[in-house]
Design an enzyme around this catalytic site. Structure first.
Site, PDB file in Angstrom:
ATOM      1  N   ASP A 186     -15.694   1.804  25.848  1.00 19.16           N
ATOM      2  CA  ASP A 186     -14.414   1.374  25.285  1.00 19.16           C
ATOM      3  C   ASP A 186     -13.445   1.153  26.427  1.00 19.16           C
ATOM      4  OD1 ASP A 186     -12.507   1.065  22.946  1.00 19.16           O
ATOM      5  OD2 ASP A 186     -11.517   2.673  24.054  1.00 19.16           O
ATOM      6  N   GLU A 270     -16.914  -4.160  23.439  1.00 17.81           N
ATOM      7  CA  GLU A 270     -16.144  -4.939  22.485  1.00 17.81           C
ATOM      8  C   GLU A 270     -15.919  -6.355  22.998  1.00 17.81           C
ATOM      9  OE1 GLU A 270     -12.955  -2.313  20.202  1.00 17.81           O
ATOM     10  OE2 GLU A 270     -12.886  -1.950  22.359  1.00 17.81           O
ATOM     11  N   CYS A 323     -14.688   6.566  11.564  1.00 19.29           N
ATOM     12  CA  CYS A 323     -15.166   7.893  11.961  1.00 19.29           C
ATOM     13  C   CYS A 323     -16.623   7.784  12.399  1.00 19.29           C
ATOM     14  CB  CYS A 323     -15.018   8.867  10.800  1.00 19.29           C
ATOM     15  SG  CYS A 323     -15.706  10.508  11.137  1.00 19.29           S
ATOM     16  N   CYS A 345     -14.271  13.872   6.339  1.00 14.10           N
ATOM     17  CA  CYS A 345     -15.118  14.982   6.793  1.00 14.10           C
ATOM     18  C   CYS A 345     -14.366  15.995   7.644  1.00 14.10           C
ATOM     19  CB  CYS A 345     -16.321  14.453   7.568  1.00 14.10           C
ATOM     20  SG  CYS A 345     -15.889  13.624   9.125  1.00 14.10           S
ATOM     21  N   ASP A 352     -10.480   7.144  22.035  1.00 10.66           N
ATOM     22  CA  ASP A 352     -11.317   6.318  22.905  1.00 10.66           C
ATOM     23  C   ASP A 352     -12.784   6.734  22.847  1.00 10.66           C
ATOM     24  OD1 ASP A 352      -9.041   4.943  23.651  1.00 10.66           O
ATOM     25  OD2 ASP A 352      -8.665   6.232  25.387  1.00 10.66           O
TER      26      ASP A 352
END
Length: 383
Positions: A186, A270, A323, A345, A352
């Site tokens: 990321d 990404e 998540c 949860c 990050d």
């Protein structure tokens, strides 16, 4: 596979003068051909009986007049003007194919370079022989084996470099990746890269670190009288600082991409809309300082050389808002929130690291190209 090796040169004063003259000749030939191309194209549009311009005709035209009109061109290698016109022809091919914008004139101090064909130079260890000049020392030897195709000599600030293109029969000259599994990466502004392993790599932020000095040298240059020796010296100092910033950024990216491709076979990243991100005036400087496009470019070719693969997520893939433990997706997540807890949860996430983990799941999912985010939820449920 074509591979280019960029090597710093160590010319003496006389050799540096020749290199500058050859680069100036190439720049003049390029600009002359571009102006002539425009004139001939307008003439052809008005009357199609006239010939349409091409790089072949412009090369013949320059050869016919250079002894009388431009005799100083004969003092440097003939490749300097000829290859410049060939490159102009390639630029027009890219323009007409929609791959590039219309060619623009080259500027002194910005486009100082010339190209040699493989029959016009030779290598001997850490030396290169240039026509009409002789042997010039290189800082290192050529690392790649294969057929040498061309060499481009260029100047960055006050340093000269040669980029030697080699057609290597082996597309993978680097050792295979250690295959420590898959990893998600990321990219960010405060931290250059966050890995799904939890590692965080802080970028050098070279432009930010040297911004004060950059502003001071820029002010100094703006106060000098145009055409003066002091302005030329101030311009050289500013160019050296810009080159240093670029070198610091490039070094950090090379270390990071080399480490990633050496360790991991599969890397998930990404597809960032960098041009859109630069529209944020508060973050534009920091985003540009990280050089996201260069990171992806290096990652692509280094992974291919080591037999690995880079898997790129869809631009709208919600890596930060999903998540990584249960697959629940938030409706909104402000950029200022660096940690959040999943309402489904209860898992607490570092923003990050969670995004990098989701990118890792995406990279190893066999159905990601067809199902996108649905594949992420399926992988998360299996965990």
């Amino acid at each position: 596979m074509l591979i280019a090796h960029r090597i710093a040169l160590a010319p003496n004063n006389a050799q540096a003068t020749y290199l500058a003259r050859a680069a100036g000749t190439a720049r003049f030939a390029y600009n002359w051909a571009l102006a002539e191309w425009k004139r001939q194209y307008e003439t052809w549009k008005a009357d199609t009986s006239h010939p349409r311009p091409s790089q072949h005709s412009l090369r013949r035209q320059l050869n016919a007049i250079k002894r009388e009109q431009f005799p100083w061109m004969l003092e440097v290698t003939k490749n300097a003007p000829q290859m410049a016109i060939i490159q102009l022809g390639q630029a027009f091919q890219n323009f007409f194919a929609g791959r590039a914008r219309y060619p623009r004139f080259r500027k002194k101090g910005v486009h100082d370079r010339f190209t040699l064909t493989n029959d016009q130079f030779s290598l001997d260890g850490s030396r290169i022989r240039i026509p009409n000049l002789g042997w010039v020392r290189m800082r290192e030897t050529l690392r790649f084996a294969g057929k040498i195709m061309s060499a481009t000599v260029s100047r960055v600030a006050d340093r000269w470099f040669v980029s030697i293109a080699v057609d290597s029969p082996d597309s993978s000259h680097l050792p295979k990746a250690e295959n420590q599994g898959a990893v998600g990466v990321d990219l960010g502004v405060s931290t250059l890269a966050t890995l799904s392993t939890g590692e965080k790599v802080t970028g050098p932020k070279a432009h930010t670190a040297l911004l004060h000095r950059l502003r001071r040298l820029s002010r100094s240059l703006s106060r000098k009288q145009k055409g003066s020796a002091n302005r030329r010296k101030a311009k050289a100092r500013l160019a050296k600082l810009h080159a240093r910033i670029a070198a610091m950024r490039s070094d950090a990216l090379h270390q990071l991409t080399t480490d990633l491709t050496r360790r991991f076979h599969t890397i998930g990243i990404e597809d960032l809309n960098v041009s859109g991100m630069l529209g944020n005036r508060r973050l534009a400087r920091s985003i540009a300082d990280m050089s996201f496009f260069e990171f992806r470019r290096q990652l692509d070719y280094k992974a291919a050389m080591r037999g690995g693969q880079v898997v790129v997520a869809d631009r709208f893939f919600a890596s930060s808002k999903t998540c990584s433990a249960c697959g629940h997706k938030l409706d909104e997540l402000a950029l200022s929130i660096r940690q959040w807890s999943c309402p489904a949860c209860g898992t607490t996430h570092d923003r990050d690291v969670n995004a990098a983990t989701n990118l890792k799941f995406m990279a190893v999912s066999p159905t990601v190209s067809a199902c996108g985010e649905k594949a992420l939820a399926a992988v998360a449920r299996r965990r």
